[in-house]
Design an enzyme around this catalytic site. Sequence first.
Site, PDB file in Angstrom:
ATOM      1  N   LYS A   1      40.859  -0.077  10.877  1.00  0.00           N
ATOM      2  CA  LYS A   1      39.223   0.479  11.753  1.00  0.00           C
ATOM      3  C   LYS A   1      38.627   0.940  10.477  1.00  0.00           C
ATOM      4  O   LYS A   1      39.775   2.295   9.895  1.00  0.00           O
ATOM      5  CB  LYS A   1      39.568   1.316  12.843  1.00  0.00           C
ATOM      6  CG  LYS A   1      38.414   1.944  13.274  1.00  0.00           C
ATOM      7  CD  LYS A   1      38.642   3.300  14.748  1.00  0.00           C
ATOM      8  CE  LYS A   1      37.248   3.479  15.311  1.00  0.00           C
ATOM      9  NZ  LYS A   1      37.395   4.367  16.857  1.00  0.00           N
TER      10      LYS A   1
ATOM     11  N   SER B   1      35.372   3.272  20.188  1.00  0.00           N
ATOM     12  CA  SER B   1      34.790   2.852  19.176  1.00  0.00           C
ATOM     13  C   SER B   1      35.360   2.078  18.086  1.00  0.00           C
ATOM     14  O   SER B   1      34.295   1.105  17.775  1.00  0.00           O
ATOM     15  CB  SER B   1      34.285   4.148  18.723  1.00  0.00           C
ATOM     16  OG  SER B   1      35.348   4.569  18.377  1.00  0.00           O
TER      17      SER B   1
ATOM     18  N   SER C   1      38.273   5.546  22.840  1.00  0.00           N
ATOM     19  CA  SER C   1      38.199   4.780  21.631  1.00  0.00           C
ATOM     20  C   SER C   1      39.148   3.865  21.175  1.00  0.00           C
ATOM     21  O   SER C   1      38.628   2.871  20.543  1.00  0.00           O
ATOM     22  CB  SER C   1      37.614   5.486  20.900  1.00  0.00           C
ATOM     23  OG  SER C   1      36.477   6.222  20.684  1.00  0.00           O
TER      24      SER C   1
END
Lengths: 484, 478
Positions: free
Chosen positions: A76, A151, A175
Site C-alpha cells: 500500500k 482505503s 481500511s
Amino acid sequence: MHNLSLKTLSERLQSRELTSVALTQHFLDRIARFDGELNAFVTVTPELALEMAQAADAKLDRGEGHRLTGIPVAHKDIFCTLDVKTSCGSKMLNNFLSPYDAAVVEKLKSLDMPMLGKTNMDEFAMGSSTESSYYGRTLNPWDHRAVPGGSSGGSAAAVAAGLAPVATGSDTGGSIRQPAAFCGISGIKPTYGAVSRYGMIAYASSFDQGGPMARSAEDAAWLLEAMAGLDERDSTSVALASTDYSRDLSRSVQGMKVGVPEEYFSEGLEADVAETVQQAIGELEKLGAEIVRIHLPNKDLAVSSYYVLAPAEASSNLSRFDGVRYGHRCEAPKDLNDLYTRSRSEGFGDEVKRRIMVGTYVLSEGYYDAYYRKAQKLRRLVRDDFVKAFEQCDLIVGPVAPSVAFDIGEKTDDPVSMYLADLYTIPVNLAGLPAMSIPAGFARGRPVGLHIVGPYFEEHKILQLAHQYQQVTDWHHAVATDYR
Amino acid sequence: MQDWEVVIGLEIHAQLTTHTKIFSGSPIAYGAEPNSQANLLDLGMPGQLPVLNKAVIPKAIRFGLAVGANIGRRSVFDRKNYFYPDLPKGYQTSQFTYPIVEDGGSLDIEVDGQTRRIGITRAHLEEDAGKSIHDAFPGMTGVDLNRAGTPLLEIVSEPDMRSAQEAVAYARKMHELVQFLDICDGNMQEGSFRVDSNVSIHKPGTPFGTRAELKNINSFRFIEQAIEFEIERQIEIVESGGEVIQETRLYDPERNETRSMREKEEANDYRYFPCPDLLPVVIEQTDIDQEARAMPELPDAKRVRYQENWGLSQEDAQMLTASRAMADYFETLVDLTGEAKKAANWVMGDLSKALNQDGLTIDRSPVSAKMLAGLMARVDDGTISGKMAKQVFAAMWAGEGHADDVIEAKGLKQITDEGAIGEMVDRVLAEHPDQVAAYQAGQEKMLGFFVGQVMKASKGQANPAQVNAVLKARLAQA
C-alpha cells in the site's frame, strides 16, 4: 499461477520448479495487461522487483531463504519505500521519494519478497472507496462500476484480480477489512501494536495498524507472521508471545463459542448482505462452533467517537506537510503564510481538508471537552463492550459492511453516508482489537465479507476459524471472470 | 498615592545534559554544521515515530526532589500544535496536563538579607524547536534543525517575585541548582539555560495586572535590566491612562529597552492533546527512591557545612559554592590537606585569579586539586615560604610540573639553617645601627624593617618565621 496459494508457490519455489523471476514476471505482465484500466497501482517497480527476484532465486538455489522468499508482494502506498515514490494517494507527496523503508517493508525485503509496486489508496487513508486518491479511482475487479472499498482499495483489487499474490494494507477504521470484503479477499487487521507503524504514514496514530491482504486465511497468516513483532522504533509496538499465526489453522473449531451481536443485524444492514452473513454463520455452526447471542450496546457511538478522534489526530499528523522540507510547494509564495496556505490548499484533496478542519475544530479551546474528551469516553465504552462480550464468547462474527461494494460516485457527495460504510469495522479500531474479513458469498453479484473479531492478540484464533471455514467453502477461490 | 507592586514569574528552559535528543538518536552538540545533527525524525519525515530517551526521566525526578515537589507518577506527553518552519512536525511535543514534576516545590532566595520562598508551579519535559536563520540567505530564511528535539525541562515558577532583584536571585539560584544536580550545563550563551520573565504591575490588594512576557534573555544582568525597563514602561502606560496588553516582548540590550514581538502569539490556540505516538511515563516509587539516594549535597547545605564545620565566613562559603565544580575542587583540596581556611584562600585567591585571567572554568584548571595540595604541603612543612609558593604556583600553572619539580628546578628551597639565618641577621643589624637603636628605644615596629632586609639578603629564601624569631632574640640581647 496467479491464483495459487502462498503455500503452493512456496513449495514450487523451494523445489526450484518455479523461479522467483518467472513468478514475478508473471505478475508484472498481468499488471501491464490489466492495471491500465483497474488502476490498482500508483507505482509499479518492475526493475526493482526483478532485481529482488534474482536475489531471491540466488538464495533459493543455495537452499537458503524463508518460506516467503521469492514470492512477490505489493505495498500500500502508505508504507515508506526507500528511493521509491511514496505518495499516500496524495498530490502532496507526488514528488516524494522516501529516504527510508518502513519497518514492514524492511521485514519483507529481508525475506527477499520482490516488491511489485505501490498500491492505490484513499488520500492519506481517509476514505472507504479509494475514490479520494489523487491518482484516480481504482475499479472493483468484480464489477467495474463498483468501488473496491478503501482505503486499501488498490491492494484489495490487486490481490482479487491476481496482480499480486499478496499485499500489505493498513486499517484505521476498516481500511483492510472493508475493501477485502468488497473485493472478495481475506484481510486481517492485527491487534494494535502487533505490527510496527514505523514508516507507515500516520493518519490517526492511535488507530492505524498495518496488516496483510491475501487470497485466503492461510496466506494472510503467513504474511502476518512476517509483518508482526516488536519494533523499538515504535513506542506503541508490543512484544508478542508468538508470531506463529498458523499454529492453530488446522485445529477444529468444535465447541468454539462464536458470538453474534444482535445490534449488528439491525436497520441499516442490507437484507441480502444479512442473509449471506447468516448463511456463513450457519456454516460455522455446522463446523461445530457454538453460536451465542451477545450485545454490543454502544455500537452506535463508535462512528461519532471515531470521527472526532481520528480527525483530531490527523489534523496534527498532517501538519508536517507544510511545503517547507519536502512534498508539494506552491509556486512563488509571497510570504510564509502564503507558502503554508497555498501549498496545503493545493496539495490536499477535499476529504483530507475536511478531516483536518474537523480535527482542528474539536481540539480548539472551548470545544475540547465537548468533543475530544467526550469522544475518548465513548471510546472506552465501546472497548468495554467488547471486553464484556469476550467473557461470553471466543470470537465475534458479523457483517463487515452494511452493503456490498457501492457504485463509483454513489457516496462521494455525501461524506456521512461514506462514514457509515465503516460502522461495523470502526468499533474494532476504537478497541484496538484484531479482526478479519473473509469472503462469504455474493449479493447482487458483488462479494460479501464475514467479519471475525477476536480478543487482544488472538489473531491465531481468528485465522483458525477463518481457515476452517475456508476448508468447507469455496468463496475465497472465486475469481472474477475477466481476471481468471 | 499607593505604590505599584511588581509581580514576576519566571519560566526557565533548562537543557538537559543527554548525549542524544529527547525523541531521536541524533547527537546533541552545540555549534555543529547546520542540519548535520538532524535525522529523519528531526526532519519530520512522514512515518517517523518518536521514542523517548529514558535518560531524561531520572534528571527530571532529581530536579523535582531537589525543590521538594511532587513527582508526577504518570506524566503524559502532549502535542502543542502550531506552524513554524523550524518546527518540522507542526507540533512541539511537551507535557501539558500531566507534567513530570507537579506542584509543591519551592526555592529559597536571599535578597538584601531577607530570605523569601518562591513557589515552583511545575516542571515539564519538552523538545526544543530548531532555529530559523534570517540573515544568511538574501530574501530567504534558513532552517537549522540541529537543536530541534533537544531535551528541555521547563521550570515554571509561581508569580512570587516582587522585584527585578528577586527575579535575578531566583534565576541565579536555579542556575546553580540545575548544575549541582548535574542535569544542565547552565551555559547561557549557548542557550542551555533560558529565562522568560512574566512581568506585571498592580496595586496591592487588587487583582494582578496584565503581564508581558520577556523572552530569551541570555544573561542575568540583561534579565535585571529588561525587567526594570519593563516595570517602568508598564507604570508609565498605566499612569498615563493606558492599558498594558498581553504580549511577548524582546529585550534589546544595546538600547536597553523591550520591544513587542510580532503579534502572532496573541490568538494562538495550540490545540493540546495527548501524543498518541508516546506512552505515558510511569514512575515507580523505586525510581524516586533511587534518585533520592543519589541526590548530591545541594549548595545551601554545603554553605552551612562550610561555615559550621570548617569555620569559613558566609561570603567565602558562598563563593566556594558558586559552581559544583568549584565546590568539588575545594572539598577535594580540604580532604587532601585538612586545611579548610588555607584551601579556601588558595581557591579564592591565586587559583581564581589565574582561572579568570585565562578564561577557564575550574574543571579545566591546569593545576588540579591534588597538585595544589602538594604545593600547600610544601608550605606547611616549611620547605618554601608563602611568597615562594605563589611563584611555584605560577610555574605549575604554566605547566612546569608538580610543586616539588618546580621547587627543585628553580632552587627555591627555603633557608632554614639557624646558623645561616643568624649570620644574615647579624650582618643586617650591623649595617643599620640607627634602626637598632630606635627599636631598642621602643619603636618595635622597626622589626618589620629588619625582617624585610634579611629576606632581601636571603633573596627571599629564608624562612620568615625563623628570621622573626632570630631577630627578636638578637635585638633583645644587643
